[in-house]
Enzyme design. Structure first.
Site, PDB file in Angstrom:
ATOM      1  N   LYS A  86       0.857  -1.195   0.000  1.00 46.27           N
ATOM      2  CA  LYS A  86       0.000   0.000   0.000  1.00 46.27           C
ATOM      3  C   LYS A  86       0.890   1.241   0.000  1.00 46.27           C
ATOM      4  O   LYS A  86       1.839   1.340   0.797  1.00 46.27           O
ATOM      5  CB  LYS A  86      -0.908   0.006   1.230  1.00 46.27           C
ATOM      6  CG  LYS A  86      -2.017  -1.034   1.144  1.00 46.27           C
ATOM      7  CD  LYS A  86      -2.720  -1.173   2.470  1.00 46.27           C
ATOM      8  CE  LYS A  86      -3.922  -0.269   2.595  1.00 46.27           C
ATOM      9  NZ  LYS A  86      -4.600  -0.476   3.909  1.00 46.27           N
ATOM     10  N   ILE A  87       0.554   2.174  -0.883  1.00 48.38           N
ATOM     11  CA  ILE A  87       1.356   3.387  -1.023  1.00 48.38           C
ATOM     12  C   ILE A  87       0.397   4.585  -1.056  1.00 48.38           C
ATOM     13  O   ILE A  87      -0.559   4.584  -1.844  1.00 48.38           O
ATOM     14  CB  ILE A  87       2.179   3.331  -2.332  1.00 48.38           C
ATOM     15  CG1 ILE A  87       3.172   2.159  -2.254  1.00 48.38           C
ATOM     16  CG2 ILE A  87       2.876   4.655  -2.621  1.00 48.38           C
ATOM     17  CD1 ILE A  87       3.923   1.885  -3.535  1.00 48.38           C
TER      18      ILE A  87
END
Ligand code: G3P
Length: 226
Positions: A86-87
């Site tokens: 997740k970014i």
């Protein structure tokens, strides 16, 4: 629609994986910190519980592309196959998503509040985008409608990116998006339990047990009689 557990409580993850058809577990730094344990130990234990086939999401901590990529490499090394990094969907995040895509590392553009934010993450090559339904509701907008708008954009522009809708507070929000055909929802254990927490369901199940007891005797099952 894929269904993920949005929690890092290993006892709850064990319970839900045992009962429901779950596709994996999503985490973020806040969820990990709530366990009060070392986040790396928790992630390793979640991977052990769900096995190698189910998907785990873990978030990169930095907000600068080079450092995000370094975190992404570490996360994938720790959790191996079927891991999504997740970014945050911010300018440096889009850059990292683009570069990780070239390496074949799977990503989710997270912290999504607006349709164009999701559009940029998808265009950068994210496998998933994660809009925060309830947090959007709390800002005075309609979280479900925002997610539906994102789905329309992804479909219209033929992106492979799927929606991972997050931040649900009730099953009705999930239902509206399930009806709309989004790719995935991630929910806290209490929200997943609420899908089937209903007096009518419990009442019907109890009626069947009591009626069979009248015909066959208290506590008897088909197995006892056949
Ligand atoms: O993973 C992000 C999302 O699930 C946040 O949920 O409950 O903190 O709004 P919440």
């Amino acid at each position: 629609m894929k269904l993920f557990i949005d929690d890092a409580n290993v006892k709850e993850i064990r319970r839900l994986i045992d009962l429901y058809p779950i596709d994996g577990v999503t985490t973020n730094p806040t969820i990990l910190s709530k366990t009060g344990r070392n986040p790396i130990e928790v992630l390793k234990e979640i991977r052990e519980i769900i096995g190698p086939e189910k998907t785990i999401f873990a978030q990169a901590i930095p907000v600068e592309a080079k450092a995000i990529i370094r975190d992404a490499h570490a996360i994938v090394k720790l959790l191996s196959e079927n891991t999504i990094v997740k970014i945050p969907s911010i300018p440096e995040g889009f850059k990292a998503i683009r570069m990780l895509k070239e390496e074949g590392i799977h990503t989710c553009g997270t912290v999504v509040y607006t349709p164009l934010q999701a559009y940029l993450a998808a265009k950068a090559g994210a496998d998933y985008v994660a809009p925060y339904v309830n947090r959007i509701d709390n800002m005075g907008y309609d979280g479900v409608q925002v997610v539906q708008k994102i789905q329309d954009i992804l479909t219209l522009h033929n992106f492979d990116t799927e929606i991972l809708a997050a931040s649900f507070k009730n099953s009705n929000q999930v239902l509206a998006l399930c009806e709309y055909g989004i790719g995935a929802a991630t929910c806290a254990p209490s929200v997943i339990d609420a899908f089937v927490k209903n007096i009518a369901i419990d009442g019907a199940v109890n009626d069947f047990i009591n009626d069979f007891a009248k015909a066959a005797g208290e506590g008897k099952t088909m197995y006892d009689l056949i």
